[in-house]
Motif scaffolding. Structure first.
Motif, PDB file in Angstrom:
ATOM      1  N   VAL A  51       0.849  -1.198   0.000  1.00  0.00           N
ATOM      2  CA  VAL A  51       0.000   0.000   0.000  1.00  0.00           C
ATOM      3  C   VAL A  51       0.882   1.245   0.000  1.00  0.00           C
ATOM      4  N   ARG A  52       1.940   1.237   0.798  1.00  0.00           N
ATOM      5  CA  ARG A  52       2.857   2.382   0.835  1.00  0.00           C
ATOM      6  C   ARG A  52       3.478   2.622  -0.534  1.00  0.00           C
ATOM      7  N   ALA A  53       3.876   1.544  -1.219  1.00  0.00           N
ATOM      8  CA  ALA A  53       4.476   1.675  -2.549  1.00  0.00           C
ATOM      9  C   ALA A  53       3.442   2.168  -3.564  1.00  0.00           C
ATOM     10  N   LYS A  54       2.232   1.641  -3.492  1.00  0.00           N
ATOM     11  CA  LYS A  54       1.175   2.031  -4.430  1.00  0.00           C
ATOM     12  C   LYS A  54       0.825   3.508  -4.289  1.00  0.00           C
ATOM     13  N   LEU A  55       0.787   4.002  -3.054  1.00  0.00           N
ATOM     14  CA  LEU A  55       0.438   5.399  -2.808  1.00  0.00           C
ATOM     15  C   LEU A  55       1.636   6.344  -2.884  1.00  0.00           C
ATOM     16  N   GLY A  56       2.833   5.796  -3.018  1.00  0.00           N
ATOM     17  CA  GLY A  56       4.026   6.627  -3.094  1.00  0.00           C
ATOM     18  C   GLY A  56       4.471   7.168  -1.750  1.00  0.00           C
ATOM     19  N   LEU A  57       4.052   6.519  -0.660  1.00  0.00           N
ATOM     20  CA  LEU A  57       4.409   6.993   0.672  1.00  0.00           C
ATOM     21  C   LEU A  57       5.858   6.706   1.031  1.00  0.00           C
ATOM     22  N   GLY A  70       1.398  18.123  -9.414  1.00  0.00           N
ATOM     23  CA  GLY A  70       1.357  17.827 -10.847  1.00  0.00           C
ATOM     24  C   GLY A  70       0.045  17.170 -11.258  1.00  0.00           C
ATOM     25  N   LEU A  71      -0.385  16.186 -10.484  1.00  0.00           N
ATOM     26  CA  LEU A  71      -1.660  15.531 -10.786  1.00  0.00           C
ATOM     27  C   LEU A  71      -2.829  16.500 -10.620  1.00  0.00           C
ATOM     28  N   LEU A  72      -2.765  17.332  -9.602  1.00  0.00           N
ATOM     29  CA  LEU A  72      -3.822  18.314  -9.353  1.00  0.00           C
ATOM     30  C   LEU A  72      -3.939  19.295 -10.513  1.00  0.00           C
ATOM     31  N   LEU A  73      -2.798  19.739 -11.041  1.00  0.00           N
ATOM     32  CA  LEU A  73      -2.818  20.671 -12.172  1.00  0.00           C
ATOM     33  C   LEU A  73      -3.371  20.025 -13.442  1.00  0.00           C
ATOM     34  N   HIS A  74      -3.299  18.717 -13.528  1.00  0.00           N
ATOM     35  CA  HIS A  74      -3.874  17.993 -14.670  1.00  0.00           C
ATOM     36  C   HIS A  74      -5.330  17.598 -14.433  1.00  0.00           C
ATOM     37  N   GLY A  75      -5.891  18.009 -13.299  1.00  0.00           N
ATOM     38  CA  GLY A  75      -7.290  17.719 -13.014  1.00  0.00           C
ATOM     39  C   GLY A  75      -7.525  16.363 -12.379  1.00  0.00           C
ATOM     40  N   ASP A  76      -6.463  15.676 -11.980  1.00  0.00           N
ATOM     41  CA  ASP A  76      -6.584  14.365 -11.343  1.00  0.00           C
ATOM     42  C   ASP A  76      -6.630  14.558  -9.829  1.00  0.00           C
ATOM     43  N   LEU A  77      -7.804  14.340  -9.245  1.00  0.00           N
ATOM     44  CA  LEU A  77      -7.955  14.501  -7.802  1.00  0.00           C
ATOM     45  C   LEU A  77      -7.703  13.210  -7.039  1.00  0.00           C
ATOM     46  N   GLY A  78      -7.327  12.159  -7.730  1.00  0.00           N
ATOM     47  CA  GLY A  78      -7.012  10.901  -7.074  1.00  0.00           C
ATOM     48  C   GLY A  78      -8.178   9.939  -7.052  1.00  0.00           C
ATOM     49  N   THR A  79      -8.010   8.893  -6.252  1.00  0.00           N
ATOM     50  CA  THR A  79      -9.001   7.833  -6.122  1.00  0.00           C
ATOM     51  C   THR A  79      -9.449   7.755  -4.674  1.00  0.00           C
ATOM     52  N   SER A  80     -10.738   7.615  -4.475  1.00  0.00           N
ATOM     53  CA  SER A  80     -11.284   7.510  -3.125  1.00  0.00           C
ATOM     54  C   SER A  80     -10.846   6.192  -2.496  1.00  0.00           C
ATOM     55  N   ILE A  81     -10.381   6.245  -1.238  1.00  0.00           N
ATOM     56  CA  ILE A  81      -9.980   5.015  -0.555  1.00  0.00           C
ATOM     57  C   ILE A  81     -11.195   4.247  -0.064  1.00  0.00           C
ATOM     58  N   PHE A  82     -12.352   4.880  -0.063  1.00  0.00           N
ATOM     59  CA  PHE A  82     -13.573   4.217   0.404  1.00  0.00           C
ATOM     60  C   PHE A  82     -14.301   3.496  -0.717  1.00  0.00           C
ATOM     61  N   THR A  83     -14.408   4.138  -1.890  1.00  0.00           N
ATOM     62  CA  THR A  83     -15.165   3.545  -2.989  1.00  0.00           C
ATOM     63  C   THR A  83     -14.284   3.034  -4.113  1.00  0.00           C
ATOM     64  N   ASN A  84     -13.006   3.382  -4.115  1.00  0.00           N
ATOM     65  CA  ASN A  84     -12.058   3.011  -5.157  1.00  0.00           C
ATOM     66  C   ASN A  84     -12.463   3.580  -6.518  1.00  0.00           C
ATOM     67  N   LEU A  85     -13.193   4.690  -6.512  1.00  0.00           N
ATOM     68  CA  LEU A  85     -13.594   5.390  -7.723  1.00  0.00           C
ATOM     69  C   LEU A  85     -12.840   6.712  -7.812  1.00  0.00           C
ATOM     70  N   LEU A  90     -16.923  11.010  -8.466  1.00  0.00           N
ATOM     71  CA  LEU A  90     -17.782  11.154  -7.296  1.00  0.00           C
ATOM     72  C   LEU A  90     -18.299  12.579  -7.142  1.00  0.00           C
ATOM     73  N   THR A  91     -17.452  13.560  -7.355  1.00  0.00           N
ATOM     74  CA  THR A  91     -17.906  14.939  -7.229  1.00  0.00           C
ATOM     75  C   THR A  91     -18.842  15.301  -8.366  1.00  0.00           C
ATOM     76  N   GLY A  92     -18.607  14.762  -9.554  1.00  0.00           N
ATOM     77  CA  GLY A  92     -19.494  15.025 -10.678  1.00  0.00           C
ATOM     78  C   GLY A  92     -20.874  14.452 -10.458  1.00  0.00           C
ATOM     79  N   SER A  93     -20.945  13.245  -9.888  1.00  0.00           N
ATOM     80  CA  SER A  93     -22.242  12.642  -9.647  1.00  0.00           C
ATOM     81  C   SER A  93     -22.968  13.346  -8.496  1.00  0.00           C
ATOM     82  N   ALA A  94     -22.222  13.854  -7.516  1.00  0.00           N
ATOM     83  CA  ALA A  94     -22.856  14.593  -6.422  1.00  0.00           C
ATOM     84  C   ALA A  94     -23.409  15.924  -6.901  1.00  0.00           C
ATOM     85  N   CYS A  95     -22.741  16.540  -7.845  1.00  0.00           N
ATOM     86  CA  CYS A  95     -23.199  17.834  -8.356  1.00  0.00           C
ATOM     87  C   CYS A  95     -24.360  17.689  -9.321  1.00  0.00           C
TER      88      CYS A  95
END
Length: 100
Positions: A51-57, A70-85, A90-95
């Motif tokens: 998990v540490r290697a996967k997350l880059g910790l 860098g990821l944030l500037l490309h619009g990548d907000l990451g993956t939810s650790i709860f839903t793996n989406l 998730l924010t698009g569907s909530a809006c």
């Protein structure tokens, strides 16, 4: 007028960078190992290490911060650790749902 707007935009970017660095730094000040929490209670040391290697910790702080920005500037907000989406999904569907 243009000089004023450019100065204000520059100041805004500096404030946003300082806030981003501060918020990202808070992750390192929290007690415990986030990889152990994500891996779960019955995880082995190898599971936690994966998990540490996967997350880059395992990377140094500045490398992690630079990658995150860098990821944030490309619009990548990451993956939810709860839903793996993706968080953008998730924010698009909530809006798109009507709020009552």
């Amino acid at each position: 007028m243009i000089v004023y707007v450019l100065r204000r935009l520059g100041a805004t970017l500096i404030v946003m960078a300082v806030v981003a660095l501060f918020v990202f730094s808070l992750l390192f000040l929290t007690p415990g190992d986030p990889a152990a929490v994500i891996a779960g209670d019955v995880a082995t040391a190898d599971d936690i290490q994966r998990v540490r290697a996967k997350l880059g910790l395992n990377e140094p702080f500045l490398v992690q911060f630079g990658g995150w920005v860098g990821l944030l500037l490309h619009g990548d907000l990451g993956t939810s650790i709860f839903t793996n989406l993706p968080v953008t999904t998730l924010t698009g569907s909530a809006c798109s749902r009507p709020c009552h």
